[in-house]
Structures are given as structure tokens and as C-alpha cells.
Scaffold this motif. Structure first.
Motif, PDB file in Angstrom:
ATOM      1  N   LEU A   1      -2.122 -10.849 -21.497  1.00 51.34           N
ATOM      2  CA  LEU A   1      -1.021 -11.796 -21.355  1.00 51.34           C
ATOM      3  C   LEU A   1      -0.138 -11.829 -22.596  1.00 51.34           C
ATOM      4  O   LEU A   1       1.092 -11.911 -22.500  1.00 51.34           O
ATOM      5  CB  LEU A   1      -1.588 -13.190 -21.063  1.00 51.34           C
ATOM      6  N   LEU A   2      -0.754 -11.757 -23.789  1.00 50.70           N
ATOM      7  CA  LEU A   2       0.042 -11.678 -25.018  1.00 50.70           C
ATOM      8  C   LEU A   2       0.836 -10.376 -25.053  1.00 50.70           C
ATOM      9  O   LEU A   2       1.983 -10.350 -25.514  1.00 50.70           O
ATOM     10  CB  LEU A   2      -0.863 -11.779 -26.238  1.00 50.70           C
ATOM     11  N   ALA A   3       0.231  -9.294 -24.555  1.00 48.68           N
ATOM     12  CA  ALA A   3       0.974  -8.039 -24.456  1.00 48.68           C
ATOM     13  C   ALA A   3       2.152  -8.191 -23.498  1.00 48.68           C
ATOM     14  O   ALA A   3       3.232  -7.640 -23.724  1.00 48.68           O
ATOM     15  CB  ALA A   3       0.049  -6.912 -23.988  1.00 48.68           C
ATOM     16  N   GLY A   4       1.944  -8.976 -22.419  1.00 51.39           N
ATOM     17  CA  GLY A   4       3.040  -9.245 -21.500  1.00 51.39           C
ATOM     18  C   GLY A   4       4.176  -9.984 -22.174  1.00 51.39           C
ATOM     19  O   GLY A   4       5.358  -9.687 -21.939  1.00 51.39           O
TER      20      GLY A   4
ATOM     21  N   LEU B   1       5.206 -14.076 -32.666  1.00 45.96           N
ATOM     22  CA  LEU B   1       4.098 -14.947 -32.273  1.00 45.96           C
ATOM     23  C   LEU B   1       3.070 -14.200 -31.436  1.00 45.96           C
ATOM     24  O   LEU B   1       1.867 -14.454 -31.548  1.00 45.96           O
ATOM     25  CB  LEU B   1       4.632 -16.156 -31.509  1.00 45.96           C
ATOM     26  N   ALA B   2       3.519 -13.280 -30.594  1.00 45.31           N
ATOM     27  CA  ALA B   2       2.567 -12.469 -29.831  1.00 45.31           C
ATOM     28  C   ALA B   2       1.704 -11.642 -30.771  1.00 45.31           C
ATOM     29  O   ALA B   2       0.477 -11.530 -30.587  1.00 45.31           O
ATOM     30  CB  ALA B   2       3.319 -11.564 -28.846  1.00 45.31           C
ATOM     31  N   MET B   3       2.301 -11.065 -31.805  1.00 43.23           N
ATOM     32  CA  MET B   3       1.544 -10.303 -32.788  1.00 43.23           C
ATOM     33  C   MET B   3       0.575 -11.210 -33.566  1.00 43.23           C
ATOM     34  O   MET B   3      -0.585 -10.866 -33.798  1.00 43.23           O
ATOM     35  CB  MET B   3       2.489  -9.624 -33.784  1.00 43.23           C
TER      36      MET B   3
ATOM     37  N   GLY C   1      -9.191  -8.194 -36.297  1.00 42.64           N
ATOM     38  CA  GLY C   1      -7.957  -8.344 -35.540  1.00 42.64           C
ATOM     39  C   GLY C   1      -7.171  -7.065 -35.395  1.00 42.64           C
ATOM     40  O   GLY C   1      -6.145  -7.058 -34.717  1.00 42.64           O
ATOM     41  N   GLU C   2      -7.640  -5.973 -36.024  1.00 44.11           N
ATOM     42  CA  GLU C   2      -6.862  -4.735 -36.003  1.00 44.11           C
ATOM     43  C   GLU C   2      -6.778  -4.147 -34.608  1.00 44.11           C
ATOM     44  O   GLU C   2      -5.714  -3.715 -34.156  1.00 44.11           O
ATOM     45  CB  GLU C   2      -7.466  -3.701 -36.963  1.00 44.11           C
ATOM     46  N   ARG C   3      -7.921  -4.106 -33.906  1.00 45.61           N
ATOM     47  CA  ARG C   3      -7.934  -3.518 -32.566  1.00 45.61           C
ATOM     48  C   ARG C   3      -7.072  -4.328 -31.616  1.00 45.61           C
ATOM     49  O   ARG C   3      -6.327  -3.774 -30.799  1.00 45.61           O
ATOM     50  CB  ARG C   3      -9.370  -3.433 -32.051  1.00 45.61           C
ATOM     51  N   GLU C   4      -7.193  -5.661 -31.710  1.00 39.26           N
ATOM     52  CA  GLU C   4      -6.430  -6.531 -30.822  1.00 39.26           C
ATOM     53  C   GLU C   4      -4.932  -6.366 -31.045  1.00 39.26           C
ATOM     54  O   GLU C   4      -4.154  -6.251 -30.088  1.00 39.26           O
ATOM     55  CB  GLU C   4      -6.852  -7.988 -31.039  1.00 39.26           C
TER      56      GLU C   4
ATOM     57  N   ILE D   1       1.147  -1.563 -26.089  1.00 42.83           N
ATOM     58  CA  ILE D   1       1.774  -1.940 -24.815  1.00 42.83           C
ATOM     59  C   ILE D   1       3.216  -2.395 -25.044  1.00 42.83           C
ATOM     60  O   ILE D   1       4.113  -2.097 -24.253  1.00 42.83           O
ATOM     61  CB  ILE D   1       0.945  -3.034 -24.126  1.00 42.83           C
ATOM     62  N   ALA D   2       3.450  -3.134 -26.139  1.00 46.75           N
ATOM     63  CA  ALA D   2       4.811  -3.586 -26.440  1.00 46.75           C
ATOM     64  C   ALA D   2       5.740  -2.405 -26.658  1.00 46.75           C
ATOM     65  O   ALA D   2       6.901  -2.421 -26.222  1.00 46.75           O
ATOM     66  CB  ALA D   2       4.801  -4.488 -27.673  1.00 46.75           C
ATOM     67  N   TYR D   3       5.261  -1.346 -27.329  1.00 46.94           N
ATOM     68  CA  TYR D   3       6.088  -0.167 -27.538  1.00 46.94           C
ATOM     69  C   TYR D   3       6.436   0.505 -26.215  1.00 46.94           C
ATOM     70  O   TYR D   3       7.519   1.078 -26.065  1.00 46.94           O
ATOM     71  CB  TYR D   3       5.368   0.830 -28.443  1.00 46.94           C
TER      72      TYR D   3
END
Length: 397
Positions: free
Chosen positions: A204-207, A309-311, A326-329, A336-338
Motif C-alpha cells: 500500500l505504501l508502494a501504491g 512520507l511513503a519512503m 529498513g533497507e529491504r522495505e 515499485i515507485a520507479y
């Protein structure tokens, strides 16, 4: 002695300046390389694809060695490669240089965001939008420098050499203060992406990040053409509307700490998504010069906080007791954002081809509005997700 906050801020500014410098000289680069529209389109596809391909490996490298070593290698390398881009004399050399630069900047983007999350944790202050303001102002400075160089008939190679040298010096002076270097005891395998991909909140954050990237790309890359073709603006007026949008993003991000403290990250995301959608709809639907400027200004204000904020929330979702993790997340959400950055503008262009630019801009408004349910869903998922030991995710707001 350079503080960790200053060091990370410098990385954001330099990365933005590198991007703004070459992006604003694309016409000159195309002329120098003798590249037509089709070849240029393929060459510009290279950096976007490279950024997607390097985001996940960069996140794994940061998980294993820390953000500082990755940033200390990739950002100076990007500064050194920029002048090489200015020497490109064919479509192949231009495409290769852009792809290499895009790959390095993708790794820089991941590592500097991970460093920023570490600073946020260390200081206990919601500074992520402020760091992203540094990228925005760096991009503005780079584009203004490029405009000045073009006005003085300075070739891209010379301009890029100056920008690269200044950026390299700034990074070398400050990079040792970037947080995130792991000791031998802290090193851990960078696997476990299956567990990351199973977490609904991260999707959802990626969305949120994808919707923000698509809406921002539509405003940045299609607004001028929309205003000229559909609203009868002159080129100068259309460029001014984009400037309103870009400055609104940069200035608004400077207020990010105060806004996040007052409203909380999720309320701020919901309000920002709604405001961004309102702005895009206003510009797209109301046939008025004032509505266009006001609409793109509101869109810039609304989109200013969404990607940072998503990051921030993605990095915090993997936070460990010692302040690392937190690196993997973050790498997962960034990758996905890219993809949104890569696919968004062509999709908007396809809608415009099948219908008209007014409809395409309205579609961008719908995409911006999707930030609202995605943010609400991420908040809900964060409350029901099993807590990770030492996690510092702020689900308030």
C-alpha cells in the motif's frame, strides 16, 4: 565537524543538481549526438530502466554494509560520470552514458533515503520531507544553471564538468558523516525479500509512491503541452505554470517537519492526496488561466509530502532496536515507485492519444486521488500487522 543531518542533506542536494543539470540539456545532448525523436526516446528509457534494476541490489548492499559505503561509492561515481555524458556523440554512447548514470543515481536514491531514515530515527524528528526539499532545490539549481549555460552557448560537457566537480567536492567533504555504516557485529545477510513482499502495508505504501510518481510526472512532463494545446497558452506562460508547480513542491517540503508533527504521517498523506487531486482536476477541467496556475500550484503543494512520507514509513517499517534496518522495505517500495516513474508518463500519453490531453490530465487527477485510500489502507494494515521487535513506525495520524 559535519553533522549527519547536513551530510544527508548534501547528498540530496547534489543528487538533485545532477539530475536537473542533464535533464534540462536534453535538447543540446540530442543535437550533439545527432539523435532524432525516436532514438532520443529510447536513450531516455535507459536511465529509468537502470534505476529500477539497481534499486533492489542497492538496498541489499545497504542492508549488508550500511548506507554510507554505498553512497560514498555511487554518488562520487555519478559526479565523475556526468562530464562523460556531455561528450556523447552518438545515440549509443548517449544511451549507455544515461543508463549508467541512471543506475548510479538509483543506488544513490536508495542509500540517501536509508541514511535519511537513520537521521530521522537518531534525532527523533520527522525530517524526511525536508531532505526531499533539498533534492527539489538541487534540481531547480541544476536546471537554472543549465539554462544559464545554454544562454551563454556553453556546451554540455563544460557545464557538466563544473557541476560534477562542485558536487564531488561537496560529497567528499561530508560523506563520512552519513549514518548507517554497519560494524562486523551488525552485518547480516540481505535476504528475506519474500517476507517483505508478503506485508500488505508495504504494498500500500508502494501504491502511494507510485500514484505520487505518476501524478507528479504527468504535471511535470505534460502540463506545458496541455496548456499550449488545450488552453491556448504561449510557451512562456506554460513554462511559468510548471515553475509554479515545481517551486510549490520545493517550498512546501520545507514545512514538512511542522506539518508531520501536527497531523501525523497518515493524516498528512490523506490530506495531501486529496489536495493534489483537487489541484489537477482544477487545472484540467476549468478553462481559465487563473485556474491553471492555481491548480498546478495546489497539485505541487499536495504532492510535496506524498513520496517522502511513503519512503519514511517504509524505512520505519523495518526499523530494528539498534536504529538500523529498513533497507529491504525501503528498497522494495522504491523499486515499485520507479516502475511508476517509468510507466506513468507513457500511460498518460496513451490516454491523450486515444482521447485528448484534458482527459489525460483528469486521469492524472484520479491517480492522485488514489493516494487517499492507499494511505488509509496502509494505516489500517500497520495497526493489524504483527509488531516487529524494536519497530518505531509511527501509525498515529
Amino acid at each position: 565537524m559535519t553533522s549527519s543531518r547536513t551530510a544527508v542533506a548534501v547528498a540530496f542536494v547534489v543528487n538533485g543538481a545532477l539530475y536537473g543539470s542533464w535533464a534540462a540539456r536534453v535538447p543540446a545532448l540530442a543535437d550533439q549526438a545527432g539523435v532524432g525523436t525516436g532514438g532520443l526516446g529510447l536513450a531516455l528509457l535507459g536511465p529509468s530502466v537502470a534505476m529500477i534494476l539497481t534499486a533492489s541490489p542497492a538496498a541489499k548492499a545497504c542492508a549488508r554494509w550500511g548506507a554510507r559505503p554505498v553512497l560514498a561509492v555511487c554518488l562520487p561515481a555519478a559526479c565523475l560520470l556526468l562530464p562523460v555524458l556531455g561528450l556523447a556523440g552518438s545515440v549509443w554512447t548517449l544511451g549507455l552514458a544515461l543508463a549508467l548514470l541512471g543506475g548510479l543515481m538509483g543506488a544513490v536514491d536508495v542509500s540517501m533515503n536509508i541514511g535519511a531514515v537513520a537521521v530521522v530515527h537518531q534525532l527523533g524528528r520527522p525530517l524526511m520531507p525536508v531532505f526531499h526539499a533539498g533534492f527539489s532545490f538541487g534540481g531547480l539549481a541544476g536546471s537554472l544553471g543549465a539554462a544559464g549555460a545554454a544562454a551563454l552557448a556553453v556546451v554540455p560537457g563544460v557545464q557538466f564538468a563544473v557541476v560534477g566537480a562542485v558536487g564531488l567536492i561537496a560529497v567528499l567533504v561530508t560523506v563520512r558523516a552519513v549514518p548507517g555504516e554497519r560494524t562486523a557485529a551488525e552485518e547480516r545477510p540481505a535476504g528475506g525479500y519474500r517476507e517483505v513482499m508478503a506485508r500488505g502495508r508495504l504494498w500500500l505504501l508502494a501504491g502511494v509512491a507510485v500514484c505520487a510518481a505518476v501524478a507528479e510526472g504527468a504535471c511535470a512532463e505534460w502540463s506545458a503541452l496541455f496548456l499550449v494545446d488545450e488552453r491556448g497558452f504561449g510557451e512562456a506562460g506554460a513554462a511559468a505554470a510548471y515553475s509554479v508547480f515545481a517551486v510549490a513542491i520545493a517550498v512546501t517540503r520545507l514545512t514538512g517537519e511542522r506539518a508531520q508533527r501536527r497531523f501525523g504521517p497518515y493524516r498528512l498523506l490523506v490530506g495531501s492526496g486529496a489536495l493534489a487531486a483537487t489541484g489537477v482536476f482544477l487545472a484540467a477541467v476549468v478553462p481559465s488561466d487563473t485556474a491553471a496556475y492555481l491548480g498546478f500550484g495546489l497539485a505541487g503543494i499536495g504532492l510535496a509530502f506524498c513520496f517522502p512520507l511513503a519512503m519514511d514509513l517504509a524505512g520505519a517499517a523495518g526499523r530494528e532496536p539498534g536504529g538500523t534496518g529498513g533497507e529491504r522495505e525501503l528498497g522494495f517500495v522504491t523499486t515499485i515507485a520507479y516502475a511508476g516513474l517509468l510507466g506513468g508518463p507513457p500511460v498518460i500519453g496513451g490516454v491523450a492519444t486515444l482521447t485528448q490531453l484534458t482527459v489525460a490530465m483528469a486521469v492524472a487527477g484520479v491517480v492522485a486521488l488514489l493516494i487517499v485510500p492507499a494511505a488509509l489502507g496502509a494505516r489500517r494494515a500497520g495497526r493489524t500487522e504483527p509488531a516487529r521487535p524494536g519497530s518505531t513506525v509511527d501509525i498515529a495520524g
